[in-house]
Design an enzyme around this catalytic site. Structure first.
Site, PDB file in Angstrom:
ATOM      1  N   PRO A 127      41.961 -17.224 110.363  1.00 21.49           N
ATOM      2  CA  PRO A 127      42.186 -15.820 111.064  1.00 21.49           C
ATOM      3  C   PRO A 127      41.273 -14.940 110.236  1.00 21.49           C
ATOM      4  O   PRO A 127      40.683 -13.887 110.798  1.00 21.49           O
ATOM      5  CB  PRO A 127      43.327 -15.346 110.878  1.00 21.49           C
ATOM      6  CG  PRO A 127      44.278 -16.551 110.861  1.00 21.49           C
ATOM      7  CD  PRO A 127      43.586 -17.546 110.281  1.00 21.49           C
ATOM      8  N   GLN A 278       7.731 -14.008 144.331  1.00 27.09           N
ATOM      9  CA  GLN A 278       7.351 -14.320 143.195  1.00 27.09           C
ATOM     10  C   GLN A 278       8.499 -13.879 142.105  1.00 27.09           C
ATOM     11  O   GLN A 278       8.607 -14.713 141.139  1.00 27.09           O
ATOM     12  CB  GLN A 278       6.224 -13.465 143.019  1.00 27.09           C
ATOM     13  CG  GLN A 278       5.322 -13.771 141.816  1.00 27.09           C
ATOM     14  CD  GLN A 278       4.050 -12.869 141.347  1.00 27.09           C
ATOM     15  OE1 GLN A 278       4.038 -11.565 141.235  1.00 27.09           O
ATOM     16  NE2 GLN A 278       2.820 -13.448 141.559  1.00 27.09           N
ATOM     17  N   GLU A 362      30.528 -22.867 116.024  1.00 25.62           N
ATOM     18  CA  GLU A 362      29.718 -23.473 114.991  1.00 25.62           C
ATOM     19  C   GLU A 362      28.783 -22.508 114.478  1.00 25.62           C
ATOM     20  O   GLU A 362      27.682 -22.997 113.875  1.00 25.62           O
ATOM     21  CB  GLU A 362      29.065 -24.520 115.744  1.00 25.62           C
ATOM     22  CG  GLU A 362      29.744 -25.683 116.620  1.00 25.62           C
ATOM     23  CD  GLU A 362      30.647 -26.532 115.621  1.00 25.62           C
ATOM     24  OE1 GLU A 362      31.767 -25.855 115.093  1.00 25.62           O
ATOM     25  OE2 GLU A 362      30.718 -27.794 115.690  1.00 25.62           O
TER      26      GLU A 362
END
Ligand code: COS
Length: 380
Positions: A127, A278, A362
């Site tokens: 935590p 486009q 990560e």
């Protein structure tokens, strides 16, 4: 320099693609809706050798190089990012045991998780120790033949399901991150218990849990590597894990582009396919450029790792750019699909939610910019 995959890598990619399209795709929306970890898919990935990809056969692995391992993740992420994340993060703890564990630890703990359908987890985050991973408070005190662990971990992928967890704890708290060590903790060890499973925005089929250690006695021989080296070990392990996030990003980004290309051709507005406008066609071009750049970064980092080069910087760049690219592509793909993209009927909103965690787990995008900047500038 040859940019083509070799025949082994092509075969692995093809096997993973077939598995992902035939077995994962049909379950992906349901896995997301019910937030259910799929044991069936996990065991299938073990049967196919995916859970042990990149590890030597003597420890239950199925061999293959780092690029092959990432190709599996990439193909699965095209169909179900939760399943790709489950596979990737499952390998993180075992990779640590493989890199730093004793021969006996490798022989004992790797085969069940690499080839026998048991889940593994990597428990570093707490935590109050997220980006500042060195601020871990969990303690491990030597008492006779055991270490006694006390503390808690959070946001642990596969934590409540895991048979084997690589846990980081302070053995010498006064030394801070240089007093951290790593331990193998097995499911069922008295004093070790999972807490709540998190309810997430995305990657809903990948389980995320709290873990508690309450006077948890772990045999002394479960210490992995040298005491006090745990933080540097965790960082080296995460270098590899971050390549996995790059591969997940590559898969999600390619799926976002593939869905967009279909819709740009099919959807007619103002009397012609919207891909002829486009502004929208350039979205496809921007996605394509980023995907090709990302592929180069991920494969190059994997190559550097396989060649035994120092690849921390390559991994950080691939992870950072991967997460940003997946979010960019998922967002544009949803935009191309307009109101339909926002609805639960199509995959676009799932890609949008799933990609968002890649900028956080990560190591956040911001932490990766720190790692990259330190390396480029050379100052801390
Ligand atoms: N490989 C090997 N060793 C490494 C390393 C790496 N990639 N990165 C750092 N180390 C070593 C350093 O060499 C240093 O060793 P010494 O004690 O010999 O000097 C030690 O680890 C401390 O490194 P540093 O001073 O760089 O630590 P910091 O506290 O500044 O933290 C960051 C570095 C921010 C990069 C680190 O805390 C981090 O990656 N945070 C994000 C954590 C994360 O990804 N969490 C989510 C996933 S965990 S489930």
């Amino acid at each position: 320099m040859d940019f083509r995959l070799d025949s082994d890598q092509e075969l692995i990619r093809q096997t993973a693609k077939e598995f992902a399209e035939k077995e994962v795709e049909p379950l992906a929306a349901e896995i997301d809706r019910t937030h259910a970890f799929s044991w069936d898919l996990f065991r299938r990935m073990a049967e196919l050798g995916f859970t042990g990809a990149g590890f030597p056969e003597e420890y239950g692995g199925s061999g293959g190089d780092d690029i092959s391992k990432l190709l599996i993740v990439e193909e699965i992420a095209k169909c179900c990012a939760s399943t790709a994340a489950t596979l990737c993060i499952h390998q993180v703890g075992p990779y640590g045991i493989y890199l730093f564990g004793s021969e006996e630890q490798k022989k004992t703990y790797l085969p069940p998780v690499l080839s026998e359908g048991k889940v593994a987890a990597f428990a570093l985050t707490e935590p109050t120790a997220g980006s500042d991973a060195g601020a871990v408070k969990t303690r491990a005190v030597l008492d006779g033949d055991h270490y006694v662990l006390n503390g808690s971990k959070c946001f642990i992928t596969g934590g409540a399901l895991a048979q084997t967890v690589l846990v980081f704890a302070l053995t010498e708290p006064d030394k801070g991150l240089r007093g951290m060590s790593a331990f193998i903790v097995e499911k069922g060890t008295p004093g070790f218990s999972p807490g709540k499973t998190e309810n997430k925005l995305g990657l809903c089929g990948s389980e995320t849990a709290e873990l508690f250690f309450n006077d948890c006695r772990v045999p002394r021989e479960n210490l992995v590597g040298q005491p006090g080296k745990g933080f540097a070990m965790a960082m080296a392990i995460l270098d590899s894990a971050r390549l996995g996030v790059g591969a997940q990003s590559l898969g999600i980004s390619q799926r976002a582009l593939a869905e967009s290309v279909k819709y740009l051709n099919e959807r007619v507005q103002f009397g012609r396919p919207i891909g002829a406008q486009q502004g929208l066609s350039w979205y496809a071009a921007e996605m394509k450029v980023r995907i090709e750049a990302l592929r180069g970064l991920v494969y190059k980092a994997a190559w550097a790792k396989g060649a035994g080069e120092q690849y921390t910087l390559d991994a950080a760049i691939a992870k950072y750019y991967g997460a940003e690219t997946a979010c960019f592509c998922a967002d544009l793909a949803l935009q191309i699909h307009g109101g339909y993209g926002y609805m639960k009927d199509l995959i676009l909103e799932r890609l949008f939610r799933d990609s968002r965690l890649l900028k956080i787990y990560e190591g956040t995008s911001e932490i990766h910019k720190v790692v990259i900047a330190r390396s480029v500038i050379g100052l801390k």
